[in-house]
Scaffold this motif. Sequence first.
Motif, PDB file in Angstrom:
ATOM      1  N   ALA A   1       0.834  -1.199   0.000  1.00  0.00           N
ATOM      2  CA  ALA A   1       0.000   0.000   0.000  1.00  0.00           C
ATOM      3  C   ALA A   1       0.873   1.255   0.000  1.00  0.00           C
ATOM      4  CB  ALA A   1      -0.906   0.005   1.229  1.00  0.00           C
ATOM      5  N   GLY A   2       0.395   2.294  -0.653  1.00  0.00           N
ATOM      6  CA  GLY A   2       1.085   3.572  -0.607  1.00  0.00           C
ATOM      7  C   GLY A   2       0.654   4.376   0.601  1.00  0.00           C
ATOM      8  N   GLY A   3       1.410   5.405   0.928  1.00  0.00           N
ATOM      9  CA  GLY A   3       1.058   6.253   2.063  1.00  0.00           C
ATOM     10  C   GLY A   3       2.284   6.753   2.785  1.00  0.00           C
ATOM     11  N   VAL A   4       2.097   7.166   4.024  1.00  0.00           N
ATOM     12  CA  VAL A   4       3.163   7.715   4.850  1.00  0.00           C
ATOM     13  C   VAL A   4       3.845   6.576   5.605  1.00  0.00           C
ATOM     14  CG1 VAL A   4       3.716   9.267   6.752  1.00  0.00           C
ATOM     15  CG2 VAL A   4       1.909   9.878   5.123  1.00  0.00           C
ATOM     16  N   VAL A   5       5.171   6.465   5.462  1.00  0.00           N
ATOM     17  CA  VAL A   5       5.911   5.433   6.182  1.00  0.00           C
ATOM     18  C   VAL A   5       6.213   5.929   7.595  1.00  0.00           C
ATOM     19  CG1 VAL A   5       7.984   4.014   6.256  1.00  0.00           C
ATOM     20  CG2 VAL A   5       6.930   4.551   4.054  1.00  0.00           C
ATOM     21  N   ARG A   6       5.741   5.182   8.580  1.00  0.00           N
ATOM     22  CA  ARG A   6       5.982   5.523   9.976  1.00  0.00           C
ATOM     23  C   ARG A   6       7.370   5.025  10.363  1.00  0.00           C
ATOM     24  NH1 ARG A   6       1.289   3.607  13.924  1.00  0.00           N
ATOM     25  NH2 ARG A   6       2.348   1.612  13.690  1.00  0.00           N
ATOM     26  N   GLY A   7       8.264   5.939  10.661  1.00  0.00           N
ATOM     27  CA  GLY A   7       9.659   5.593  10.877  1.00  0.00           C
ATOM     28  C   GLY A   7       9.895   4.646  12.033  1.00  0.00           C
ATOM     29  N   SER A   8       9.022   4.638  13.032  1.00  0.00           N
ATOM     30  CA  SER A   8       9.240   3.828  14.228  1.00  0.00           C
ATOM     31  C   SER A   8       9.169   2.336  13.960  1.00  0.00           C
ATOM     32  CB  SER A   8       8.223   4.194  15.308  1.00  0.00           C
ATOM     33  OG  SER A   8       6.890   3.964  14.851  1.00  0.00           O
ATOM     34  N   ASP A   9       8.355   1.919  12.972  1.00  0.00           N
ATOM     35  CA  ASP A   9       8.180   0.477  12.734  1.00  0.00           C
ATOM     36  C   ASP A   9       7.973   0.107  11.277  1.00  0.00           C
ATOM     37  OD1 ASP A   9       5.660   1.473  12.275  1.00  0.00           O
ATOM     38  OD2 ASP A   9       4.675   0.373  13.890  1.00  0.00           O
ATOM     39  N   GLN A  10       8.196   1.049  10.360  1.00  0.00           N
ATOM     40  CA  GLN A  10       8.071   0.782   8.924  1.00  0.00           C
ATOM     41  C   GLN A  10       6.642   0.433   8.505  1.00  0.00           C
ATOM     42  OE1 GLN A  10      11.075   1.172   6.854  1.00  0.00           O
ATOM     43  NE2 GLN A  10      11.321   2.215   8.810  1.00  0.00           N
ATOM     44  N   GLY A  11       5.671   0.878   9.294  1.00  0.00           N
ATOM     45  CA  GLY A  11       4.277   0.728   8.900  1.00  0.00           C
ATOM     46  C   GLY A  11       3.848   1.883   8.008  1.00  0.00           C
ATOM     47  N   ILE A  12       2.917   1.619   7.089  1.00  0.00           N
ATOM     48  CA  ILE A  12       2.431   2.635   6.160  1.00  0.00           C
ATOM     49  C   ILE A  12       1.019   3.020   6.576  1.00  0.00           C
ATOM     50  CG2 ILE A  12       1.884   3.157   3.747  1.00  0.00           C
ATOM     51  CD1 ILE A  12       3.955   1.038   2.963  1.00  0.00           C
ATOM     52  N   VAL A  13       0.799   4.312   6.798  1.00  0.00           N
ATOM     53  CA  VAL A  13      -0.483   4.800   7.290  1.00  0.00           C
ATOM     54  C   VAL A  13      -0.944   5.975   6.427  1.00  0.00           C
ATOM     55  CG1 VAL A  13      -0.066   4.034   9.655  1.00  0.00           C
ATOM     56  CG2 VAL A  13       0.688   6.305   8.957  1.00  0.00           C
ATOM     57  N   GLY A  14      -2.149   6.464   6.724  1.00  0.00           N
ATOM     58  CA  GLY A  14      -2.655   7.633   6.015  1.00  0.00           C
ATOM     59  C   GLY A  14      -3.757   7.294   5.026  1.00  0.00           C
ATOM     60  N   GLU A  15      -4.386   8.343   4.488  1.00  0.00           N
ATOM     61  CA  GLU A  15      -5.538   8.179   3.599  1.00  0.00           C
ATOM     62  C   GLU A  15      -5.176   7.443   2.308  1.00  0.00           C
ATOM     63  OE1 GLU A  15      -8.669   8.728   4.190  1.00  0.00           O
ATOM     64  OE2 GLU A  15      -8.198   9.423   6.219  1.00  0.00           O
ATOM     65  N   ALA A  16      -3.950   7.640   1.817  1.00  0.00           N
ATOM     66  CA  ALA A  16      -3.555   6.944   0.589  1.00  0.00           C
ATOM     67  C   ALA A  16      -3.566   5.439   0.797  1.00  0.00           C
ATOM     68  CB  ALA A  16      -2.166   7.408   0.142  1.00  0.00           C
ATOM     69  N   ALA A  17      -3.129   4.975   1.964  1.00  0.00           N
ATOM     70  CA  ALA A  17      -3.152   3.547   2.272  1.00  0.00           C
ATOM     71  C   ALA A  17      -4.586   3.032   2.362  1.00  0.00           C
ATOM     72  CB  ALA A  17      -2.403   3.281   3.576  1.00  0.00           C
ATOM     73  N   VAL A  18      -5.460   3.821   2.990  1.00  0.00           N
ATOM     74  CA  VAL A  18      -6.870   3.446   3.094  1.00  0.00           C
ATOM     75  C   VAL A  18      -7.497   3.321   1.709  1.00  0.00           C
ATOM     76  CG1 VAL A  18      -9.144   4.237   3.864  1.00  0.00           C
ATOM     77  CG2 VAL A  18      -7.165   4.437   5.392  1.00  0.00           C
ATOM     78  N   ASP A  19      -7.287   4.308   0.863  1.00  0.00           N
ATOM     79  CA  ASP A  19      -7.861   4.285  -0.483  1.00  0.00           C
ATOM     80  C   ASP A  19      -7.330   3.114  -1.296  1.00  0.00           C
ATOM     81  OD1 ASP A  19      -9.303   6.544   0.082  1.00  0.00           O
ATOM     82  OD2 ASP A  19      -7.886   7.927  -0.858  1.00  0.00           O
ATOM     83  N   PHE A  20      -6.057   2.791  -1.123  1.00  0.00           N
ATOM     84  CA  PHE A  20      -5.464   1.680  -1.862  1.00  0.00           C
ATOM     85  C   PHE A  20      -6.108   0.355  -1.474  1.00  0.00           C
ATOM     86  CE2 PHE A  20      -2.300  -1.630  -2.558  1.00  0.00           C
ATOM     87  CZ  PHE A  20      -1.899  -1.370  -3.857  1.00  0.00           C
ATOM     88  N   ILE A  21      -6.266   0.112  -0.181  1.00  0.00           N
ATOM     89  CA  ILE A  21      -6.802  -1.162   0.302  1.00  0.00           C
ATOM     90  C   ILE A  21      -8.262  -1.335  -0.097  1.00  0.00           C
ATOM     91  CG2 ILE A  21      -7.423  -2.390   2.435  1.00  0.00           C
ATOM     92  CD1 ILE A  21      -4.756  -1.346   3.583  1.00  0.00           C
ATOM     93  N   ARG A  22      -8.990  -0.231  -0.272  1.00  0.00           N
ATOM     94  CA  ARG A  22     -10.396  -0.317  -0.667  1.00  0.00           C
ATOM     95  C   ARG A  22     -10.605  -0.958  -2.032  1.00  0.00           C
ATOM     96  NH1 ARG A  22     -11.763   5.699   1.476  1.00  0.00           N
ATOM     97  NH2 ARG A  22     -12.490   5.137   3.569  1.00  0.00           N
ATOM     98  N   GLN A  23      -9.551  -1.090  -2.808  1.00  0.00           N
ATOM     99  CA  GLN A  23      -9.670  -1.705  -4.131  1.00  0.00           C
ATOM    100  C   GLN A  23      -9.837  -3.217  -4.058  1.00  0.00           C
ATOM    101  OE1 GLN A  23      -6.778   0.073  -7.170  1.00  0.00           O
ATOM    102  NE2 GLN A  23      -5.765   0.528  -5.217  1.00  0.00           N
ATOM    103  N   PHE A  24      -9.551  -3.836  -2.909  1.00  0.00           N
ATOM    104  CA  PHE A  24      -9.442  -5.293  -2.824  1.00  0.00           C
ATOM    105  C   PHE A  24     -10.544  -5.898  -1.956  1.00  0.00           C
ATOM    106  CE2 PHE A  24      -5.231  -3.474  -3.402  1.00  0.00           C
ATOM    107  CZ  PHE A  24      -4.739  -4.192  -4.490  1.00  0.00           C
ATOM    108  N   LYS A  25     -10.787  -7.176  -2.184  1.00  0.00           N
ATOM    109  CA  LYS A  25     -11.598  -8.005  -1.300  1.00  0.00           C
ATOM    110  C   LYS A  25     -10.872  -9.336  -1.176  1.00  0.00           C
ATOM    111  CE  LYS A  25     -15.495  -8.543   1.082  1.00  0.00           C
ATOM    112  NZ  LYS A  25     -15.975  -7.591   2.108  1.00  0.00           N
ATOM    113  N   VAL A  26     -10.335  -9.641   0.011  1.00  0.00           N
ATOM    114  CA  VAL A  26      -9.451 -10.792   0.162  1.00  0.00           C
ATOM    115  C   VAL A  26     -10.121 -11.902   0.967  1.00  0.00           C
ATOM    116  CG1 VAL A  26      -7.410  -9.312   0.029  1.00  0.00           C
ATOM    117  CG2 VAL A  26      -8.366  -9.911   2.271  1.00  0.00           C
ATOM    118  N   ASP A  27      -9.472 -13.072   0.945  1.00  0.00           N
ATOM    119  CA  ASP A  27      -9.991 -14.209   1.706  1.00  0.00           C
ATOM    120  C   ASP A  27      -9.872 -13.978   3.202  1.00  0.00           C
ATOM    121  OD1 ASP A  27     -10.495 -15.702  -0.659  1.00  0.00           O
ATOM    122  OD2 ASP A  27      -8.375 -16.267  -0.746  1.00  0.00           O
ATOM    123  N   ILE A  28      -8.690 -13.523   3.644  1.00  0.00           N
ATOM    124  CA  ILE A  28      -8.424 -13.387   5.085  1.00  0.00           C
ATOM    125  C   ILE A  28      -7.728 -12.065   5.359  1.00  0.00           C
ATOM    126  CG2 ILE A  28      -7.230 -14.358   7.089  1.00  0.00           C
ATOM    127  CD1 ILE A  28      -7.248 -17.067   5.561  1.00  0.00           C
ATOM    128  N   GLY A  29      -8.218 -11.332   6.338  1.00  0.00           N
ATOM    129  CA  GLY A  29      -7.525 -10.160   6.854  1.00  0.00           C
ATOM    130  C   GLY A  29      -6.882 -10.518   8.175  1.00  0.00           C
TER     131      GLY A  29
END
Length: 262
Positions: A141-169
């Motif tokens: 996912a795209g978005g803001v990389v959180r330096g503390s743990d390399q997690g990606i957050v922010g609205e861009a990440a939310v919008d990106f994930i909305r494109q998918f429907k997966v078997d397991i979250g």
Amino acid sequence: MELNPRQTQLIDTVRAEGSVSIESLAERFSVTLQTVRRDVQRLAEAGLLARFHGGVRLPISTTENIAYRQRQAMESDGKIRIAKEIAKRIPNGCSLLMTIGTTIEAVAHELRNHQGLRVITNNLHIAALLSNNRDCEVIVAGGVVRGSDQGIVGEAAVDFIRQFKVDIGLIGISGVESDGTLRDYDFREIKVARTVIQHSREVWLAADHSKFNRPAMVELCHLRDIDIFFTDEPPSPAFTELMAQTDVECVVAGSPRNKDQS
């Protein structure tokens, strides 16, 4: 820091009782007061415990999580058992959404030999781990990389994930309150995790026993929104009853009951 077995048990004791005197710990572990004070000092310096006059307690904050490296070290054995149990249940050829969290990263370690996986993640550690598996397609996912743990957050990440429907979250959490509310610390991370829940056919929660009754500031969801809860030790009767009421399957990784069923 690397925890020895006594230090791990010391943390578990403090977590179970809330606060414990130095004398009580020395008696419980059959060691000298000097040994306990040395352990407590090291654990306090690492941010895993908080000292007070004559005793020790957990450092509790509803606004700030424990540092990433410290979280990696905490309950590492339980996280590995949880990860192995989850990986055992994930079939080849499965689509997954995997979020931020050290337990979810442990699951990625166990998926390195799976075949035909398609993994969407906002966790750069997971992306790096699974990208070495040629039979696994990793989508970041795209978005803001959180330096503390390399997690990606922010609205861009939310919008990106909305494109998918997966078997397991697959999601982690910082705290499970007594009423079944799941909470974390960063509202930006929570928004991504909520989207993962909404776009997954099944939602699996991975959380070791230390997360029960741990406070955090931001509400993610309720236990009723989860399909399977993977943990490393049997929950208290109150939590067991709550999960039964909300129709959540509770899997205690590595427990004799699960070994007998496998």
